[in-house]
Enzyme design. Structure first.
Site, short mmCIF file in Angstrom:
data_model
loop_
_atom_site.label_atom_id
_atom_site.label_comp_id
_atom_site.label_asym_id
_atom_site.label_seq_id
_atom_site.Cartn_x
_atom_site.Cartn_y
_atom_site.Cartn_z
N GLU A 10 0.63 -1.43 0.20
CA GLU A 10 0.00 0.15 -0.21
C GLU A 10 0.35 0.78 -0.10
OE1 GLU A 10 -3.63 -0.36 2.45
OE2 GLU A 10 -3.22 1.53 2.91
N ASP A 11 1.87 1.51 0.94
CA ASP A 11 2.65 2.67 0.60
C ASP A 11 3.83 2.12 0.37
OD1 ASP A 11 0.63 3.51 2.39
OD2 ASP A 11 1.20 2.62 4.12
P1 NDP Z 1 -5.94 9.07 8.06
O1 NDP Z 1 -7.42 8.98 8.76
O2 NDP Z 1 -5.81 7.66 7.06
O3 NDP Z 1 -5.04 9.31 8.14
C1 NDP Z 1 -4.61 7.94 9.26
C2 NDP Z 1 -3.73 6.84 8.42
O4 NDP Z 1 -2.20 7.21 8.82
C3 NDP Z 1 -3.60 5.97 9.69
O5 NDP Z 1 -4.83 4.44 9.94
C4 NDP Z 1 -2.53 4.63 10.01
O6 NDP Z 1 -2.28 3.46 8.67
C5 NDP Z 1 -1.53 6.31 9.24
N1 NDP Z 1 -1.20 6.54 10.67
C6 NDP Z 1 0.63 7.13 10.43
N2 NDP Z 1 0.98 7.84 11.52
C7 NDP Z 1 -0.16 7.54 12.28
C8 NDP Z 1 -0.09 7.88 13.35
N3 NDP Z 1 0.77 8.59 14.57
N4 NDP Z 1 -1.58 7.92 14.21
C9 NDP Z 1 -2.70 7.76 13.81
N5 NDP Z 1 -2.06 7.11 12.48
C10 NDP Z 1 -1.36 7.28 11.68
O7 NDP Z 1 -5.91 10.16 6.97
P2 NDP Z 1 -6.49 10.82 5.37
O8 NDP Z 1 -5.64 11.73 5.84
O9 NDP Z 1 -6.14 9.90 4.95
O10 NDP Z 1 -7.54 11.06 5.42
C11 NDP Z 1 -9.01 9.86 5.58
C12 NDP Z 1 -9.27 10.59 6.07
O11 NDP Z 1 -9.80 11.20 7.55
C13 NDP Z 1 -10.58 11.42 4.82
O12 NDP Z 1 -11.72 10.37 4.22
C14 NDP Z 1 -11.81 12.18 6.11
O13 NDP Z 1 -12.82 10.97 5.96
C15 NDP Z 1 -10.95 11.69 6.89
N6 NDP Z 1 -10.83 13.74 7.94
C16 NDP Z 1 -11.39 14.03 8.31
C17 NDP Z 1 -11.53 15.61 8.47
C18 NDP Z 1 -12.09 16.19 10.42
O14 NDP Z 1 -11.15 16.98 10.66
N7 NDP Z 1 -12.63 15.80 10.69
C19 NDP Z 1 -10.64 16.43 7.71
C20 NDP Z 1 -9.88 15.72 6.60
C21 NDP Z 1 -10.21 14.41 6.27
P3 NDP Z 1 -1.01 2.65 8.06
O15 NDP Z 1 -1.49 1.63 9.71
O16 NDP Z 1 -1.86 2.33 7.16
O17 NDP Z 1 -0.72 3.28 8.11
#
Ligand code: NDP
Ligand code: ZN
Length: 186
Positions: free
Chosen positions: A74-75
């Protein structure tokens, strides 16, 4: 008494696991997590394997190797054929099961994780459980920089929807997830 699953580690299993760890470390070598301190990316796959072994007592090499490799497709630029050649078709299948389709937009990917969770193999469910446990802990302890309280809560609730859809695979790890979810930011 030693559990049957704990008696199966020989040279071949350890060799495969360390090869998976070295492969993931090389693939993620230039990446950082999203926390303010920009932790090395490889800490995250290591954390999944740690949770599986030390909190779930999961000792299946396929699950542990897939956990170490779970974000490579994925990454990173990793090709599925590289994983198959190095680790076999069974491990590749689990890694593919837990990999989002990056051609879709983020909201759709999140929706599909919920929709597909119940159909995952047992091995993929275990990796998915460990991934969500680790990410909830990260959001609580070392969140992505600039995430609002609302965004952290949304993440917790989305992760719970994914895990609720796959329950019945590992009671202990599901309880570990529930304890992590109990730290949902208030
Ligand atoms: P994500 O919510 O997907 O980011 C979280 C992902 O980043 C985790 O699943 C993990 O994936 C990875 N990750 C890396 N570092 C960390 C860390 N320190 N802590 C937790 N997770 C980490 O973010 P996106 O930017 O992809 O946004 C996706 C969704 O967020 C959008 O579809 C939207 O719905 C929502 N959103 C909400 C906002 C708000 O303010 N409420 C604003 C913008 C977006 P892995 O383990 O796979 O690496
Ligand atoms: Zn992950």
């Amino acid at each position: 008494m030693q559990r049957a699953a704990e008696a199966q580690f020989g040279h071949a299993e350890l060799a495969l696991l360390l090869k998976a760890l070295a492969f993931a470390a090389a693939k993620h070598r230039d990446q950082r997590r999203k926390d303010a301190g920009a932790s090395p990316y490889i800490n995250h796959p290591i954390a999944l394997a740690d949770v599986l072994v030390n909190e779930g007592r999961v000792h299946e090499v396929t699950v542990l190797a897939a956990a170490l490799l779970h974000d490579t497709l994925e990454d990173t630029e990793t090709n599925p054929a590289e994983i198959e050649a190095g680790f076999g078709a069974a491990i590749l299948r689990v890694v593919q099961e837990v990999s989002d389709d990056k051609s879709l937009d983020k909201a759709e990917r999140k929706r599909l994780q919920i929709e597909h969770a119940a159909e995952l193999s047992r091995e993929a469910k275990l990796v998915k459980l460990a991934d969500k446990i680790c990410n909830l802990r990260d959001v609580a302890e070392s969140p992505p920089a600039n995430w609002s309280l609302e965004r952290k809560r949304e993440y917790y609730d989305w992760a719970k929807q994914v895990i609720d859809a796959l329950r019945g695979v590992h009671r202990e790890l599901e309880a570990v997830f529930d304890r992590a979810y109990a730290n949902r930011p208030a």
